[in-house]
Design a protein around this motif. Structure first.
Motif, PDB file in Angstrom:
ATOM      1  N   MET A   1      -8.163  21.755  -5.987  1.00  0.00           N
ATOM      2  CA  MET A   1      -8.862  21.061  -4.916  1.00  0.00           C
ATOM      3  C   MET A   1      -9.080  19.613  -5.337  1.00  0.00           C
ATOM      4  SD  MET A   1     -12.556  21.955  -3.230  1.00  0.00           S
ATOM      5  CE  MET A   1     -12.018  23.629  -2.904  1.00  0.00           C
ATOM      6  N   THR A   2      -8.920  18.681  -4.399  1.00  0.00           N
ATOM      7  CA  THR A   2      -9.089  17.270  -4.699  1.00  0.00           C
ATOM      8  C   THR A   2     -10.139  16.667  -3.774  1.00  0.00           C
ATOM      9  OG1 THR A   2      -7.266  16.771  -3.208  1.00  0.00           O
ATOM     10  CG2 THR A   2      -6.746  17.005  -5.538  1.00  0.00           C
ATOM     11  N   TYR A   3     -10.595  15.459  -4.131  1.00  0.00           N
ATOM     12  CA  TYR A   3     -11.637  14.776  -3.369  1.00  0.00           C
ATOM     13  C   TYR A   3     -11.260  13.307  -3.245  1.00  0.00           C
ATOM     14  CZ  TYR A   3     -14.231  18.975  -4.620  1.00  0.00           C
ATOM     15  OH  TYR A   3     -14.618  20.277  -4.788  1.00  0.00           O
ATOM     16  N   GLN A   4     -11.728  12.681  -2.177  1.00  0.00           N
ATOM     17  CA  GLN A   4     -11.447  11.270  -1.979  1.00  0.00           C
ATOM     18  C   GLN A   4     -12.754  10.497  -1.848  1.00  0.00           C
ATOM     19  OE1 GLN A   4      -9.606  10.223   1.729  1.00  0.00           O
ATOM     20  NE2 GLN A   4     -10.549  11.914   2.846  1.00  0.00           N
ATOM     21  N   PRO A   5     -12.740   9.212  -2.203  1.00  0.00           N
ATOM     22  CA  PRO A   5     -13.952   8.403  -2.094  1.00  0.00           C
ATOM     23  C   PRO A   5     -14.506   8.432  -0.672  1.00  0.00           C
ATOM     24  CG  PRO A   5     -12.291   7.251  -3.371  1.00  0.00           C
ATOM     25  CD  PRO A   5     -11.617   8.460  -2.796  1.00  0.00           C
ATOM     26  N   GLY A   6     -15.824   8.515  -0.584  1.00  0.00           N
ATOM     27  CA  GLY A   6     -16.485   8.552   0.708  1.00  0.00           C
ATOM     28  C   GLY A   6     -16.722   9.947   1.243  1.00  0.00           C
ATOM     29  N   GLU A   7     -16.074  10.942   0.642  1.00  0.00           N
ATOM     30  CA  GLU A   7     -16.251  12.320   1.105  1.00  0.00           C
ATOM     31  C   GLU A   7     -17.637  12.823   0.710  1.00  0.00           C
ATOM     32  OE1 GLU A   7     -13.214  14.813  -0.314  1.00  0.00           O
ATOM     33  OE2 GLU A   7     -13.748  16.518   0.964  1.00  0.00           O
ATOM     34  N   ARG A   8     -18.245  13.601   1.588  1.00  0.00           N
ATOM     35  CA  ARG A   8     -19.573  14.146   1.326  1.00  0.00           C
ATOM     36  C   ARG A   8     -19.450  15.511   0.656  1.00  0.00           C
ATOM     37  NH1 ARG A   8     -24.131  11.446   1.354  1.00  0.00           N
ATOM     38  NH2 ARG A   8     -25.292  13.089   2.435  1.00  0.00           N
ATOM     39  N   VAL A   9     -20.278  15.733  -0.369  1.00  0.00           N
ATOM     40  CA  VAL A   9     -20.292  17.008  -1.074  1.00  0.00           C
ATOM     41  C   VAL A   9     -21.738  17.464  -1.248  1.00  0.00           C
ATOM     42  CG1 VAL A   9     -18.124  16.621  -2.318  1.00  0.00           C
ATOM     43  CG2 VAL A   9     -20.283  15.867  -3.335  1.00  0.00           C
ATOM     44  N   ALA A  10     -21.891  18.763  -1.464  1.00  0.00           N
ATOM     45  CA  ALA A  10     -23.205  19.349  -1.744  1.00  0.00           C
ATOM     46  C   ALA A  10     -23.111  20.130  -3.043  1.00  0.00           C
ATOM     47  CB  ALA A  10     -23.654  20.259  -0.604  1.00  0.00           C
ATOM     48  N   LEU A  11     -24.161  20.078  -3.833  1.00  0.00           N
ATOM     49  CA  LEU A  11     -24.176  20.763  -5.122  1.00  0.00           C
ATOM     50  C   LEU A  11     -24.289  22.273  -4.924  1.00  0.00           C
ATOM     51  CD1 LEU A  11     -24.336  20.530  -8.242  1.00  0.00           C
ATOM     52  CD2 LEU A  11     -26.827  20.487  -7.989  1.00  0.00           C
ATOM     53  N   VAL A  12     -23.426  23.017  -5.616  1.00  0.00           N
ATOM     54  CA  VAL A  12     -23.514  24.474  -5.664  1.00  0.00           C
ATOM     55  C   VAL A  12     -24.139  24.915  -6.986  1.00  0.00           C
ATOM     56  CG1 VAL A  12     -22.198  26.630  -5.684  1.00  0.00           C
ATOM     57  CG2 VAL A  12     -21.554  24.782  -4.120  1.00  0.00           C
ATOM     58  N   HIS A  13     -23.656  24.329  -8.096  1.00  0.00           N
ATOM     59  CA  HIS A  13     -24.168  24.715  -9.423  1.00  0.00           C
ATOM     60  C   HIS A  13     -23.831  23.612 -10.413  1.00  0.00           C
ATOM     61  CE1 HIS A  13     -25.071  27.070 -12.991  1.00  0.00           C
ATOM     62  NE2 HIS A  13     -23.884  26.745 -13.467  1.00  0.00           N
ATOM     63  N   THR A  14     -24.742  23.354 -11.331  1.00  0.00           N
ATOM     64  CA  THR A  14     -24.450  22.446 -12.434  1.00  0.00           C
ATOM     65  C   THR A  14     -24.947  23.055 -13.730  1.00  0.00           C
ATOM     66  OG1 THR A  14     -24.806  20.237 -13.373  1.00  0.00           O
ATOM     67  CG2 THR A  14     -26.610  21.171 -12.071  1.00  0.00           C
ATOM     68  N   THR A  15     -24.206  22.807 -14.798  1.00  0.00           N
ATOM     69  CA  THR A  15     -24.590  23.313 -16.117  1.00  0.00           C
ATOM     70  C   THR A  15     -25.546  22.372 -16.833  1.00  0.00           C
ATOM     71  OG1 THR A  15     -22.631  22.255 -17.082  1.00  0.00           O
ATOM     72  CG2 THR A  15     -22.410  24.554 -16.374  1.00  0.00           C
ATOM     73  N   ASP A  16     -25.838  21.210 -16.229  1.00  0.00           N
ATOM     74  CA  ASP A  16     -26.749  20.246 -16.853  1.00  0.00           C
ATOM     75  C   ASP A  16     -28.183  20.771 -16.751  1.00  0.00           C
ATOM     76  OD1 ASP A  16     -26.911  16.656 -16.888  1.00  0.00           O
ATOM     77  OD2 ASP A  16     -28.460  18.075 -17.478  1.00  0.00           O
ATOM     78  N   PRO A  17     -28.828  21.069 -17.888  1.00  0.00           N
ATOM     79  CA  PRO A  17     -30.172  21.654 -17.818  1.00  0.00           C
ATOM     80  C   PRO A  17     -31.271  20.630 -17.546  1.00  0.00           C
ATOM     81  CG  PRO A  17     -29.525  21.405 -20.108  1.00  0.00           C
ATOM     82  CD  PRO A  17     -28.343  20.963 -19.281  1.00  0.00           C
ATOM     83  N   HIS A  18     -30.940  19.335 -17.589  1.00  0.00           N
ATOM     84  CA  HIS A  18     -31.968  18.305 -17.498  1.00  0.00           C
ATOM     85  C   HIS A  18     -32.024  17.613 -16.137  1.00  0.00           C
ATOM     86  CE1 HIS A  18     -32.319  18.864 -21.793  1.00  0.00           C
ATOM     87  NE2 HIS A  18     -31.045  18.550 -21.959  1.00  0.00           N
ATOM     88  N   THR A  19     -30.999  17.789 -15.316  1.00  0.00           N
ATOM     89  CA  THR A  19     -30.960  17.071 -14.049  1.00  0.00           C
ATOM     90  C   THR A  19     -32.023  17.588 -13.083  1.00  0.00           C
ATOM     91  OG1 THR A  19     -29.562  16.437 -12.182  1.00  0.00           O
ATOM     92  CG2 THR A  19     -29.247  18.648 -13.087  1.00  0.00           C
ATOM     93  N   LEU A  20     -32.457  16.703 -12.197  1.00  0.00           N
ATOM     94  CA  LEU A  20     -33.381  17.090 -11.133  1.00  0.00           C
ATOM     95  C   LEU A  20     -32.640  17.558  -9.888  1.00  0.00           C
ATOM     96  CD1 LEU A  20     -36.047  14.236 -11.436  1.00  0.00           C
ATOM     97  CD2 LEU A  20     -36.138  16.550 -12.375  1.00  0.00           C
ATOM     98  N   LEU A  21     -31.307  17.476  -9.920  1.00  0.00           N
ATOM     99  CA  LEU A  21     -30.527  17.955  -8.787  1.00  0.00           C
ATOM    100  C   LEU A  21     -30.704  19.461  -8.633  1.00  0.00           C
ATOM    101  CD1 LEU A  21     -27.212  15.976  -9.352  1.00  0.00           C
ATOM    102  CD2 LEU A  21     -28.780  15.678  -7.424  1.00  0.00           C
ATOM    103  N   ARG A  22     -30.680  19.914  -7.387  1.00  0.00           N
ATOM    104  CA  ARG A  22     -30.804  21.328  -7.085  1.00  0.00           C
ATOM    105  C   ARG A  22     -29.696  21.735  -6.119  1.00  0.00           C
ATOM    106  NH1 ARG A  22     -33.217  20.837 -10.901  1.00  0.00           N
ATOM    107  NH2 ARG A  22     -35.366  21.413 -11.422  1.00  0.00           N
ATOM    108  N   PRO A  23     -29.281  23.014  -6.141  1.00  0.00           N
ATOM    109  CA  PRO A  23     -28.259  23.461  -5.189  1.00  0.00           C
ATOM    110  C   PRO A  23     -28.620  23.082  -3.760  1.00  0.00           C
ATOM    111  CG  PRO A  23     -28.685  25.172  -6.806  1.00  0.00           C
ATOM    112  CD  PRO A  23     -29.705  24.096  -7.054  1.00  0.00           C
ATOM    113  N   GLY A  24     -27.634  22.537  -3.053  1.00  0.00           N
ATOM    114  CA  GLY A  24     -27.849  22.079  -1.687  1.00  0.00           C
ATOM    115  C   GLY A  24     -28.020  20.576  -1.579  1.00  0.00           C
ATOM    116  N   ASP A  25     -28.380  19.900  -2.696  1.00  0.00           N
ATOM    117  CA  ASP A  25     -28.488  18.439  -2.664  1.00  0.00           C
ATOM    118  C   ASP A  25     -27.118  17.835  -2.359  1.00  0.00           C
ATOM    119  OD1 ASP A  25     -31.126  18.650  -3.244  1.00  0.00           O
ATOM    120  OD2 ASP A  25     -30.982  18.016  -5.337  1.00  0.00           O
TER     121      ASP A  25
END
Length: 363
Positions: A1-25
């Motif tokens: 799967m590829t992505y292009q600049p300007g495309e909108r995405v939503a977070l499903v999962h991240t392995t970063d334990p320190h981020t404030l991002l949450r699924p759905g952001d």
């Protein structure tokens, strides 16, 4: 799967334990590096955390930023659906080689491996799936002519940006459909009755108090003809407690009847084993009763006789349904565990769909 600049995405999962991002952001793609599969994103909350897609981070496509051009968006949606149709067909053809009629031997191990790879983003498997190359321009005009809806702008009227958008959205629809269809084909192979639903919510690690699961005795694992350890029958229920680390679950009358029938079948198998070794009559009855409880339904009550199992004349239990009509069969006596539906040859009871979680309130 590829992505292009300007495309909108939503977070499903991240392995970063320190981020404030949450699924759905959500955020906007700034750059995509295909070789290391790193996605640079400007997140709406101000974060600039990049997604390492090969390291377990996952995103999904989201809505487009800014006020939409509804007419052009309809064209893009139609192109995406057209790409998805072709992608599903390609995935089904691919699955015939890997999982279907042209595959050799037991394909369940391959199905498990592929599903795990899809969840983990493992390039060793993903790179072998059908894919649409968004950098190949040769098919653009033909795809657009075939898939664009009535009233869409003529091909020669499209700007270079819209030509790129049309190609990327068709390829994105293709790639998303491939992974979805391959996962569906794997689930069909693995489920005892060919159910194609996503049953990941019933994985033993995800079973929680008050939630659904599939349960079996820890003694139930049995090697099949290929030497693979399987559970002959799993029982659908709701986890309500744990006891010394073992599961306590409630179930419907139908599932309780299946547990009783399975116990009787186990007693019958042991009886035949004893008979094959010359043990018959009273001695056979005694050994069977000392090994396994007698179970039967007496009206609406499960009657369990373990007097010979424990050498205790009082070891008789009568299990009645609760106010909700559900039974807890040997919940704090037998060593029940949660098992994956795909490890069962048969499942007694209906498996529920995942419960929709309420949206997370805004901070």
């Amino acid at each position: 799967m590829t992505y292009q600049p300007g495309e909108r995405v939503a977070l499903v999962h991240t392995t970063d334990p320190h981020t404030l991002l949450r699924p759905g952001d959500e955020g906007t793609v700034r750059r995509y590096h295909p070789d290391p599969r790193i996605l640079d994103v400007d997140w709406d909350n101000g974060s600039h955390l990049s997604m390492c897609l090969d390291a377990g981070d996952r995103v999904r496509r989201a809505g487009r930023a800014g006020p939409p051009d509804t007419g052009w968006q309809q064209v893009l949606d139609t192109l995406s659906a057209a790409g998805a149709t072709v992608g599903r067909a390609a995935a089904q053809w691919w699955a015939q080689e890997a999982l279907g009629g042209r595959a050799v031997g037991d394909v369940r191990p391959a199905a498990r491996r592929i599903l795990a790879a899809l969840d983990d983003g493992d390039p060793a498997v993903l790179d072998g799936l059908p894919t649409a190359d968004p950098y190949f321009l040769g098919d653009d005009k033909a795809r657009y002519a075939e898939a664009a809806p009535p009233g869409a702008p003529a091909w020669q009227e499209l700007t270079a940006h819209r030509v790129d958008e049309a190609r990327w959205v068709w390829c994105g629809g293709f790639d998303d459909a491939v992974t979805d269809e391959v996962a569906r084909q794997c689930r069909i192979v693995l489920h005892p009755s060919g159910d194609d639903r996503d049953l990941s919510h019933l994985h033993p690690d995800r079973v929680r108090l008050g939630g659904p699961g599939v349960f079996a005795g820890d003694w139930a694992w049995t090697p099949n003809a290929d030497g693979e350890m399987r559970v002959p029958v799993g029982f659908a229920g709701t986890l309500v407690d744990t006891w010394n680390g073992w599961a306590v679950f409630t179930c419907t009358r139908g599932v309780a009847e299946a547990i009783v029938a399975d116990q009787q079948a186990a007693r019958d198998r042991y009886r035949k084993h004893l008979a094959a070794h010359g043990v018959t009559g009273v001695q056979q009855d005694r050994l069977v009763d000392e090994s396994m409880a007698r179970m039967r339904f007496d009206g609406d009550v499960v009657d369990v006789d373990e007097t010979r199992v424990h050498g205790d004349p009082d070891a008789v239990e009568r299990i009645t349904a609760g106010a909700d009509g559900r039974y807890t069969v040997m919940g704090r006596s037998w060593t029940w565990i949660a098992v994956h539906p795909y490890d069962c040859d048969r499942i007694a009871g209906d498996l529920p769909d995942p419960v929709e979680q309420p949206p997370r309130p805004a901070a």
